[in-house]
Design a protein around this motif. Structure first.
Motif, PDB file in Angstrom:
ATOM      1  N   ASP A 193      31.318  20.337  79.253  1.00 45.82           N
ATOM      2  CA  ASP A 193      32.154  21.283  78.531  1.00 45.82           C
ATOM      3  C   ASP A 193      33.332  20.546  77.911  1.00 45.82           C
ATOM      4  N   TYR A 194      33.954  21.188  76.938  1.00 45.23           N
ATOM      5  CA  TYR A 194      35.143  20.645  76.287  1.00 45.23           C
ATOM      6  C   TYR A 194      36.282  21.652  76.357  1.00 45.23           C
ATOM      7  N   SER A 195      37.483  21.116  76.317  1.00 46.69           N
ATOM      8  CA  SER A 195      38.658  21.964  76.164  1.00 46.69           C
ATOM      9  C   SER A 195      38.799  22.371  74.709  1.00 46.69           C
ATOM     10  N   ARG A 196      39.812  23.150  74.448  1.00 43.87           N
ATOM     11  CA  ARG A 196      40.214  23.393  73.062  1.00 43.87           C
ATOM     12  C   ARG A 196      40.591  22.046  72.437  1.00 43.87           C
ATOM     13  N   PRO A 197      40.222  21.779  71.180  1.00 48.75           N
ATOM     14  CA  PRO A 197      40.563  20.507  70.545  1.00 48.75           C
ATOM     15  C   PRO A 197      42.076  20.277  70.494  1.00 48.75           C
ATOM     16  N   TYR A 198      42.471  19.025  70.691  1.00 48.96           N
ATOM     17  CA  TYR A 198      43.880  18.662  70.618  1.00 48.96           C
ATOM     18  C   TYR A 198      44.136  17.525  69.622  1.00 48.96           C
ATOM     19  N   GLY A 199      43.080  17.062  68.938  1.00 49.82           N
ATOM     20  CA  GLY A 199      43.223  15.985  67.967  1.00 49.82           C
ATOM     21  C   GLY A 199      41.998  15.904  67.078  1.00 49.82           C
ATOM     22  N   VAL A 200      42.006  14.977  66.148  1.00 49.41           N
ATOM     23  CA  VAL A 200      40.861  14.764  65.262  1.00 49.41           C
ATOM     24  C   VAL A 200      40.575  13.268  65.161  1.00 49.41           C
ATOM     25  N   ILE A 201      39.291  12.949  64.938  1.00 53.34           N
ATOM     26  CA  ILE A 201      38.867  11.560  64.794  1.00 53.34           C
ATOM     27  C   ILE A 201      38.054  11.410  63.507  1.00 53.34           C
ATOM     28  N   PRO A 202      38.645  10.899  62.436  1.00 54.47           N
ATOM     29  CA  PRO A 202      37.856  10.600  61.241  1.00 54.47           C
ATOM     30  C   PRO A 202      36.902   9.434  61.527  1.00 54.47           C
ATOM     31  N   VAL A 203      35.692   9.522  61.010  1.00 52.57           N
ATOM     32  CA  VAL A 203      34.684   8.472  61.196  1.00 52.57           C
ATOM     33  C   VAL A 203      34.351   7.898  59.827  1.00 52.57           C
ATOM     34  N   VAL A 204      34.463   6.573  59.686  1.00 52.37           N
ATOM     35  CA  VAL A 204      34.406   5.955  58.367  1.00 52.37           C
ATOM     36  C   VAL A 204      33.455   4.766  58.322  1.00 52.37           C
ATOM     37  N   ILE A 205      33.185   4.320  57.107  1.00 53.56           N
ATOM     38  CA  ILE A 205      32.513   3.050  56.862  1.00 53.56           C
ATOM     39  C   ILE A 205      33.524   2.131  56.187  1.00 53.56           C
ATOM     40  N   ALA A 206      33.623   0.902  56.676  1.00 54.31           N
ATOM     41  CA  ALA A 206      34.576  -0.062  56.141  1.00 54.31           C
ATOM     42  C   ALA A 206      33.858  -1.350  55.766  1.00 54.31           C
ATOM     43  N   GLY A 207      34.478  -2.100  54.865  1.00 58.73           N
ATOM     44  CA  GLY A 207      33.891  -3.365  54.442  1.00 58.73           C
ATOM     45  C   GLY A 207      34.859  -4.120  53.558  1.00 58.73           C
ATOM     46  N   PRO A 208      34.474  -5.288  53.071  1.00 59.14           N
ATOM     47  CA  PRO A 208      35.347  -6.103  52.226  1.00 59.14           C
ATOM     48  C   PRO A 208      35.695  -5.389  50.914  1.00 59.14           C
ATOM     49  N   THR A 209      36.858  -5.705  50.390  1.00 59.48           N
ATOM     50  CA  THR A 209      37.315  -5.047  49.161  1.00 59.48           C
ATOM     51  C   THR A 209      36.377  -5.299  47.980  1.00 59.48           C
ATOM     52  N   ASN A 210      35.665  -6.425  47.992  1.00 57.90           N
ATOM     53  CA  ASN A 210      34.787  -6.733  46.854  1.00 57.90           C
ATOM     54  C   ASN A 210      33.427  -6.043  46.927  1.00 57.90           C
ATOM     55  N   GLU A 211      33.182  -5.313  48.020  1.00 54.42           N
ATOM     56  CA  GLU A 211      31.941  -4.543  48.136  1.00 54.42           C
ATOM     57  C   GLU A 211      32.149  -3.177  47.484  1.00 54.42           C
ATOM     58  N   LYS A 212      31.298  -2.824  46.544  1.00 60.86           N
ATOM     59  CA  LYS A 212      31.412  -1.543  45.851  1.00 60.86           C
ATOM     60  C   LYS A 212      30.618  -0.478  46.610  1.00 60.86           C
ATOM     61  N   ILE A 213      31.296   0.213  47.502  1.00 59.70           N
ATOM     62  CA  ILE A 213      30.643   1.233  48.337  1.00 59.70           C
ATOM     63  C   ILE A 213      31.435   2.531  48.219  1.00 59.70           C
ATOM     64  N   LYS A 214      30.828   3.504  47.573  1.00 57.10           N
ATOM     65  CA  LYS A 214      31.464   4.821  47.446  1.00 57.10           C
ATOM     66  C   LYS A 214      30.565   5.937  47.965  1.00 57.10           C
ATOM     67  N   GLN A 215      29.276   5.646  48.103  1.00 53.45           N
ATOM     68  CA  GLN A 215      28.322   6.637  48.590  1.00 53.45           C
ATOM     69  C   GLN A 215      27.211   5.931  49.349  1.00 53.45           C
ATOM     70  N   ALA A 216      26.365   6.725  50.009  1.00 44.94           N
ATOM     71  CA  ALA A 216      25.325   6.163  50.871  1.00 44.94           C
ATOM     72  C   ALA A 216      24.394   5.215  50.133  1.00 44.94           C
ATOM     73  N   ASN A 217      24.000   5.563  48.924  1.00 45.64           N
ATOM     74  CA  ASN A 217      23.058   4.725  48.186  1.00 45.64           C
ATOM     75  C   ASN A 217      23.601   3.332  47.893  1.00 45.64           C
ATOM     76  N   ASP A 218      24.911   3.182  47.918  1.00 47.13           N
ATOM     77  CA  ASP A 218      25.506   1.868  47.691  1.00 47.13           C
ATOM     78  C   ASP A 218      25.263   0.917  48.864  1.00 47.13           C
TER      79      ASP A 218
END
Length: 267
Positions: free
Chosen positions: A115-140
């Motif tokens: 079981d869980y309590s009432r939420p007390y925070g949020v966790i964004p989940v991301v994809i990260a990589g080098p600045t020279n990688e062009k990634i804006k969507q899944a197909n990239d």
């Protein structure tokens, strides 16, 4: 191992853990805590800024401050039970911890066994990589290799995102520390993680020129409890509500994540 098989085996294992749980553990945990005179809270101290060790090997982080606040309001000392992302649920189910405060996002799979309590925070989940990688969507990500810690919400979301991308390959490591090391040492240069972890890896490896490429999801974060632990769950829910309204949980969140909780969460 496929995600389906991994999920099925995990659910079976956790189900067996519930079935084998000692009767003493299944009793009213709130009474047990008061009789024991302390509360056992599972925290992952290898996951900054949620949990970490300072230069004196003392536990600190947002989860540690949250746990200390909860124990203080309950009127008992806190004993931290150190866990990893992978063993948070087993430690809870086996009675090694009374509750879990360990960057514990709410997922449908976990709700089948805890079981869980009432939420007390949020966790964004991301994809990260080098600045020279062009990634804006899944197909990239077609033709690329992405690192992730096995069984985390990042793993769950990455699997969903890449399902239609046949040319992408996921490399799953056993925990976040190993995943972060793989990125730092150049085994992979693209990875999926919680936003806080992605920022930590970026700051620790400036030469890698890492940045967040895309946000896959934002999970509500809550306190984990055993099923049928009704008295303790009610107390924790009331505690979360009170400390959202008085601003104390927002203060902790803002201290470590440099932003306020969503306004709707504090209503």
């Amino acid at each position: 191992m496929s995600k389906t098989n991994f999920t099925r085996r995990t659910a079976i294992g956790l189900g067996l853990a519930v079935a084998l749980l000692p009767a003493s553990v299944q009793a009213d945990t709130l009474d047990t805590i008061k009789q024991r005179g302390k509360i056992l809270i599972a925290i992952d101290v290898s996951h900054p800024p949620y949990g970490m060790l300072d230069d004196k090997a003392k536990e600190t982080g947002s989860d540690v401050e949250t746990a200390n606040l909860l124990a203080k309001d309950l009127g008992v000392p806190l004993e931290i039970v150190q866990v990893s992302g992978a063993n948070r649920v087993p430690f809870l189910l086996s009675g090694k911890a009374d509750i879990v405060i360990a960057s514990f996002s709410i997922t449908e799979e976990r709700k089948k066994v805890i079981d869980y309590s009432r939420p007390y925070g949020v966790i964004p989940v991301v994809i990260a990589g080098p600045t020279n990688e062009k990634i804006k969507q899944a197909n990239d990500l077609d033709g690329k290799t992405i690192a992730v810690a096995r069984g985390t919400t990042a793993d769950i979301e990455l699997t969903k995102v890449l399902k239609p991308v046949s040319g992408a390959r996921i490399v799953r490591y056993e925990d976040e520390a190993t995943t972060n090391t793989a990125v730092a040492t150049g085994q992979q240069n693209i990875f999926a993680a919680a936003l806080s972890t992605a920022n930590e890896v970026r700051d620790a490896n400036p030469a890698k020129n890492l940045e967040v490429k895309m946000t896959m999801a934002a999970y509500p974060m809550a306190i984990g409890l055993r099923k049928k632990d009704d008295a303790l769950r009610d107390w924790v829910d009331n505690w979360v509500t009170a400390n959202l309204k008085n601003g104390k949980l927002n203060e902790i969140y803002k201290k470590y994540f440099k932003s306020d909780l969503p306004a709707e969460m504090m209503e």
